[in-house]
Design an enzyme around this catalytic site. Sequence first.
Site, PDB file in Angstrom:
ATOM      1  N   CYS A  87       0.830  -1.212   0.000  1.00 11.38           N
ATOM      2  CA  CYS A  87       0.000   0.000   0.000  1.00 11.38           C
ATOM      3  C   CYS A  87       0.867   1.266   0.000  1.00 11.38           C
ATOM      4  O   CYS A  87       1.485   1.564  -1.003  1.00 11.38           O
ATOM      5  CB  CYS A  87      -1.005  -0.056   1.149  1.00 11.38           C
ATOM      6  SG  CYS A  87      -2.411   1.022   0.863  1.00 11.38           S
ATOM      7  N   HIS A 181      -2.975  -5.326   1.720  1.00 11.76           N
ATOM      8  CA  HIS A 181      -2.271  -5.550   2.991  1.00 11.76           C
ATOM      9  C   HIS A 181      -2.329  -7.005   3.451  1.00 11.76           C
ATOM     10  O   HIS A 181      -3.133  -7.325   4.339  1.00 11.76           O
ATOM     11  CB  HIS A 181      -2.960  -4.732   4.095  1.00 11.76           C
ATOM     12  CG  HIS A 181      -2.827  -3.258   3.979  1.00 11.76           C
ATOM     13  ND1 HIS A 181      -1.831  -2.541   4.594  1.00 11.76           N
ATOM     14  CD2 HIS A 181      -3.592  -2.354   3.334  1.00 11.76           C
ATOM     15  CE1 HIS A 181      -1.978  -1.259   4.346  1.00 11.76           C
ATOM     16  NE2 HIS A 181      -3.048  -1.117   3.583  1.00 11.76           N
ATOM     17  N   GLU A 183      -0.480  -8.409   5.468  1.00 13.47           N
ATOM     18  CA  GLU A 183      -0.086  -8.470   6.883  1.00 13.47           C
ATOM     19  C   GLU A 183      -1.292  -8.386   7.811  1.00 13.47           C
ATOM     20  O   GLU A 183      -1.162  -8.626   9.010  1.00 13.47           O
ATOM     21  CB  GLU A 183       0.932  -7.362   7.202  1.00 13.47           C
ATOM     22  CG  GLU A 183       0.391  -5.931   7.254  1.00 13.47           C
ATOM     23  CD  GLU A 183       0.213  -5.285   5.889  1.00 13.47           C
ATOM     24  OE1 GLU A 183       0.285  -5.998   4.864  1.00 13.47           O
ATOM     25  OE2 GLU A 183      -0.017  -4.060   5.845  1.00 13.47           O
TER      26      GLU A 183
HETATM   27  N1  LIG Z   1      -3.321   1.849   3.611  1.00 14.98           N
HETATM   28  C1  LIG Z   1      -2.407   2.626   3.096  1.00 14.98           C
HETATM   29  O1  LIG Z   1      -1.221   2.369   3.160  1.00 14.98           O
HETATM   30  C2  LIG Z   1      -2.936   3.907   2.479  1.00 14.98           C
HETATM   31  C3  LIG Z   1      -1.952   4.611   1.586  1.00 14.98           C
HETATM   32  C4  LIG Z   1      -2.246   6.089   1.547  1.00 14.98           C
HETATM   33  N2  LIG Z   1      -3.426   6.362   0.806  1.00 14.98           N
HETATM   34  C5  LIG Z   1      -1.030   6.818   0.993  1.00 14.98           C
HETATM   35  O2  LIG Z   1      -1.115   7.601   0.090  1.00 14.98           O
HETATM   36  O3  LIG Z   1       0.025   6.615   1.500  1.00 14.98           O
END
Ligand SMILES: NC(=O)CC[C@H](N)C(=O)O
Length: 202
Positions: A87, A181, A183
């Site tokens: 992410c 994710h 994890e």
């Molecule tokens: N769950 C996340 O890691 C969100 C990422 C977040 N939207 C960002 O720009 O970093």
Amino acid sequence: MPTTSGTRAPVIGVLALQGDVREHLAALAATGAEARTVRRPEELGSVAGLVIPGGESTTMSKLAALFGLLEPLRARVRDGLPVYGTCAGMIMLADKILDPRSGQETIGGIDMIVRRNAFGRQNESFEAAVAVAGVDGGPVEGVFIRAPWVESVGAEVEVLAEHGGHVVAVRQGNALATSFHPELTGDHRLHRLFGEMVRDSG
Ligand SMILES: NC(=O)CC[C@H](N)C(=O)O
């Protein structure tokens, strides 16, 4: 912890500036890896692989610059350190962000352009089954939280998974990234895949 070959398990770091560090440490430990946090440039030298967690990429970018970690991270990734970003971590590994906050920098390493918050805002977070190339045993449960997607990739980048017509998992050499994710799910197959990448590179 000894592995079946009798050698020690590789030490895998988790970049611990911000984000869901603990969840990654637990997932890595569950695969038999020795996991530890990385906050300082010196700590980067003692790990054979590095996970970059989910969180907020703009904050992570700022803290990495503040802690003097951006250049050391870029150098180690360039030298082939295996890295896995989830992410916000995926955003940190992108060579380019389509819609960066002003001053937002990345580590880079994957020749791709990512779009932040592409799947919508926090209340549009969702879960979906995602088939990932190289991960056996059926699709993984993809948890998408303000997740990015990959807008475009260069020729060297392998697309491992798509969701809704958008690329959500990629690999380029020693760098792996997912929009979602693993994890948070208790399914450690992606962490195991990353552990294999670390062992193969050692
Ligand atoms: N769950 C996340 O890691 C969100 C990422 C977040 N939207 C960002 O720009 O970093």
